[in-house]
Design a protein around this motif. Structure first.
Motif, PDB file in Angstrom:
ATOM      1  N   ASP A  80       0.820  -1.211   0.000  1.00 12.92           N
ATOM      2  CA  ASP A  80       0.000   0.000   0.000  1.00 12.92           C
ATOM      3  C   ASP A  80       0.853   1.259   0.000  1.00 12.92           C
ATOM      4  O   ASP A  80       0.458   2.294  -0.530  1.00 12.92           O
ATOM      5  N   CYS A  81       2.032   1.186   0.626  1.00  5.77           N
ATOM      6  CA  CYS A  81       2.903   2.363   0.666  1.00  5.77           C
ATOM      7  C   CYS A  81       3.453   2.719  -0.713  1.00  5.77           C
ATOM      8  O   CYS A  81       3.670   3.898  -1.014  1.00  5.77           O
ATOM      9  N   VAL A  82       3.698   1.719  -1.546  1.00  3.77           N
ATOM     10  CA  VAL A  82       4.319   1.980  -2.845  1.00  3.77           C
ATOM     11  C   VAL A  82       3.326   1.966  -3.996  1.00  3.77           C
ATOM     12  O   VAL A  82       3.677   2.260  -5.123  1.00  3.77           O
ATOM     13  N   ARG A  83       2.073   1.607  -3.727  1.00  7.38           N
ATOM     14  CA  ARG A  83       1.074   1.549  -4.781  1.00  7.38           C
ATOM     15  C   ARG A  83       0.730   2.958  -5.243  1.00  7.38           C
ATOM     16  O   ARG A  83       0.513   3.852  -4.426  1.00  7.38           O
ATOM     17  N   PRO A  84       0.653   3.204  -6.556  1.00  9.73           N
ATOM     18  CA  PRO A  84       0.365   4.547  -7.048  1.00  9.73           C
ATOM     19  C   PRO A  84      -1.058   4.972  -6.734  1.00  9.73           C
ATOM     20  O   PRO A  84      -1.924   4.153  -6.484  1.00  9.73           O
ATOM     21  N   GLY A  85      -1.257   6.279  -6.787  1.00  4.94           N
ATOM     22  CA  GLY A  85      -2.582   6.824  -6.549  1.00  4.94           C
ATOM     23  C   GLY A  85      -2.697   7.420  -5.170  1.00  4.94           C
ATOM     24  O   GLY A  85      -2.257   6.823  -4.187  1.00  4.94           O
ATOM     25  N   ALA A  86      -3.251   8.603  -5.092  1.00  6.98           N
ATOM     26  CA  ALA A  86      -3.423   9.275  -3.809  1.00  6.98           C
ATOM     27  C   ALA A  86      -4.825   9.852  -3.738  1.00  6.98           C
ATOM     28  O   ALA A  86      -5.415  10.198  -4.763  1.00  6.98           O
ATOM     29  N   PRO A  87      -5.391   9.936  -2.535  1.00 10.11           N
ATOM     30  CA  PRO A  87      -6.728  10.510  -2.412  1.00 10.11           C
ATOM     31  C   PRO A  87      -6.779  11.937  -2.941  1.00 10.11           C
ATOM     32  O   PRO A  87      -5.834  12.708  -2.773  1.00 10.11           O
ATOM     33  N   SER A  88      -7.866  12.258  -3.607  1.00 10.71           N
ATOM     34  CA  SER A  88      -8.047  13.617  -4.103  1.00 10.71           C
ATOM     35  C   SER A  88      -8.458  14.522  -2.954  1.00 10.71           C
ATOM     36  O   SER A  88      -8.930  14.052  -1.910  1.00 10.71           O
ATOM     37  N   PRO A  89      -8.299  15.849  -3.080  1.00 10.59           N
ATOM     38  CA  PRO A  89      -8.705  16.774  -2.018  1.00 10.59           C
ATOM     39  C   PRO A  89     -10.180  16.584  -1.659  1.00 10.59           C
ATOM     40  O   PRO A  89     -11.029  16.464  -2.537  1.00 10.59           O
ATOM     41  N   GLY A  90     -10.461  16.534  -0.378  1.00 11.94           N
ATOM     42  CA  GLY A  90     -11.836  16.342   0.072  1.00 11.94           C
ATOM     43  C   GLY A  90     -12.330  14.919  -0.089  1.00 11.94           C
ATOM     44  O   GLY A  90     -13.541  14.682  -0.080  1.00 11.94           O
ATOM     45  N   ALA A  91     -11.407  13.960  -0.219  1.00 14.16           N
ATOM     46  CA  ALA A  91     -11.796  12.561  -0.400  1.00 14.16           C
ATOM     47  C   ALA A  91     -12.556  12.067   0.827  1.00 14.16           C
ATOM     48  O   ALA A  91     -12.300  12.480   1.959  1.00 14.16           O
ATOM     49  N   ARG A  92     -13.490  11.133   0.580  1.00 16.44           N
ATOM     50  CA  ARG A  92     -14.355  10.650   1.652  1.00 16.44           C
ATOM     51  C   ARG A  92     -14.431   9.126   1.620  1.00 16.44           C
ATOM     52  O   ARG A  92     -14.462   8.511   0.558  1.00 16.44           O
ATOM     53  N   VAL A  93     -14.449   8.523   2.812  1.00 12.86           N
ATOM     54  CA  VAL A  93     -14.664   7.091   2.959  1.00 12.86           C
ATOM     55  C   VAL A  93     -15.934   6.897   3.775  1.00 12.86           C
ATOM     56  O   VAL A  93     -16.043   7.404   4.897  1.00 12.86           O
ATOM     57  N   ARG A  94     -16.873   6.166   3.217  1.00 12.36           N
ATOM     58  CA  ARG A  94     -18.109   5.840   3.942  1.00 12.36           C
ATOM     59  C   ARG A  94     -17.928   4.466   4.577  1.00 12.36           C
ATOM     60  O   ARG A  94     -17.919   3.459   3.891  1.00 12.36           O
ATOM     61  N   LEU A  95     -17.754   4.467   5.891  1.00 11.61           N
ATOM     62  CA  LEU A  95     -17.492   3.231   6.629  1.00 11.61           C
ATOM     63  C   LEU A  95     -18.764   2.782   7.330  1.00 11.61           C
ATOM     64  O   LEU A  95     -19.321   3.510   8.157  1.00 11.61           O
ATOM     65  N   GLY A  96     -19.219   1.596   7.013  1.00  7.28           N
ATOM     66  CA  GLY A  96     -20.365   1.024   7.709  1.00  7.28           C
ATOM     67  C   GLY A  96     -19.915   0.050   8.775  1.00  7.28           C
ATOM     68  O   GLY A  96     -18.936  -0.681   8.583  1.00  7.28           O
ATOM     69  N   THR A  97     -20.601   0.030   9.886  1.00  8.08           N
ATOM     70  CA  THR A  97     -20.260  -0.907  10.951  1.00  8.08           C
ATOM     71  C   THR A  97     -21.457  -1.071  11.868  1.00  8.08           C
ATOM     72  O   THR A  97     -22.485  -0.399  11.706  1.00  8.08           O
ATOM     73  N   THR A  98     -21.360  -1.975  12.825  1.00  5.66           N
ATOM     74  CA  THR A  98     -22.424  -2.142  13.794  1.00  5.66           C
ATOM     75  C   THR A  98     -22.317  -1.046  14.854  1.00  5.66           C
ATOM     76  O   THR A  98     -21.282  -0.394  14.989  1.00  5.66           O
ATOM     77  N   GLN A  99     -23.364  -0.882  15.613  1.00  3.95           N
ATOM     78  CA  GLN A  99     -23.379   0.183  16.610  1.00  3.95           C
ATOM     79  C   GLN A  99     -22.282  -0.019  17.654  1.00  3.95           C
ATOM     80  O   GLN A  99     -21.632   0.939  18.084  1.00  3.95           O
TER      81      GLN A  99
END
Length: 294
Positions: A80-99
């Motif tokens: 993951d450290c060497v894989r190309p590609g970086a999050p764009s400005p304002g990038a968002r991750v929608r994480l679902g989980t249990t309460q």
């Protein structure tokens, strides 16, 4: 010894059987079995005790799996450290989980990730049960989920943490320490609602052990469980690291042998976005760092 063998080994542990692991990995079961037998021959150690109900790790197997997780987490972190590609400005991750797991994630991993990657915004959505959680992933409402393992076969998974499950009881209840699962027989307990996915998991545990606890309360509102325990209603099964935050108000008992649940990330079988990859890489790196001191 190969990385593939280590991945096969961990898959069998996470999915509970050769059949389930082979389905999750999209390989034929004989090939999986031959690979693990070759690993056992190379190590000159039996890693599993095989029975009609599934497979259990030997003491040597437990040690090998622990080290295998560290190796694979380190490999993933490097990739993951060497894989190309970086999050764009304002990038968002929608994480679902249990309460329940949402509380842990928000209070532990999320603050550290925010400091590490302030350019990635993580939106955490709590779901009432695991079925809704995986539905959100499949219908595009979530990019990533944090859940108890195992997960459905159509998802990819990365184990993150192994939680001890303890018995949390009213403060005036005195039980032997450590307790056994059989101690739950006849014990007043607070359980999820009948028909819910979590209740079905409890019923499998009770049925396989011949246990009949006394149902003191049925509710899916987990936020109320510990307050009801402190009020003397009944006991619950809970994660140890969360339960100890309330140890002044309840009695906490460990099981013998220990009862554990594995927590991990799951995602669809497609390329990750840069921001999801960044969150997973950070979590994997944290696992490697913590393992070095345990």
């Amino acid at each position: 010894m190969t990385l593939q063998q280590l991945r096969y080994l961990i898959a069998v542990v996470e999915h509970g059987s050769m059949t389930a692991a082979a389905q999750a990995l999209f390989v034929v079961q004989p090939a999986l079995s031959r690979s693990l037998q070759a690993l056992e021959r190379e190590l000159r150690a039996e890693l599993f005790v095989r029975s009609g109900r599934g497979m259990a790790l030997t003491p040597e197997g437990v040690r090998v799996v622990h080290l295998a997780r560290r190796v694979l987490a380190g490999i993933s972190a490097i990739e993951d450290c060497v894989r190309p590609g970086a999050p764009s400005p304002g990038a968002r991750v929608r994480l679902g989980t249990t309460q329940t797991l949402a509380i842990e994630f928000i209070s532990t991993l999320l603050p550290a990730f925010n400091r590490h990657r302030p350019d990635v915004h993580v939106v955490v959505a709590g779901h009432a049960n695991r079925d809704l959680l995986f539905d959100a992933l499949r219908n595009g409402a979530a990019d990533l989920v944090l859940a108890d393992l195992p997960v459905p076969f159509d998802l990819r998974v990365h184990a993150l943490h192994h939680h001890e499950v303890v018995l949390v009881s009213p403060p005036d209840l005195r039980l032997p320490e450590p307790v056994t699962v059989e101690s739950l027989d006849g014990l007043p307990m607070i359980l999820p609602a009948v028909g819910s996915p979590r209740r079905k998991e409890f019923e499998v545990l009770f049925t396989t052990r011949g246990i009949r606890p006394k149902v003191a309360m049925e509710t899916d509102e987990r936020g109320a469980w510990l307050s009801c325990v402190a009020g003397g209603v009944g006991s619950v099964l809970w994660y140890a690291d969360m339960a100890h935050r309330f140890e002044r108000a309840v009695t906490i008992s460990s099981f013998n042998p220990p009862m554990r649940r594995t927590i991990g990330f799951a995602w669809l079988r497609k390329p990750m976005t840069p921001e999801v990859r960044a969150l997973c890489a950070f979590a994997r790196a944290r696992v490697v760092e913590e393992a070095d001191y345990t």
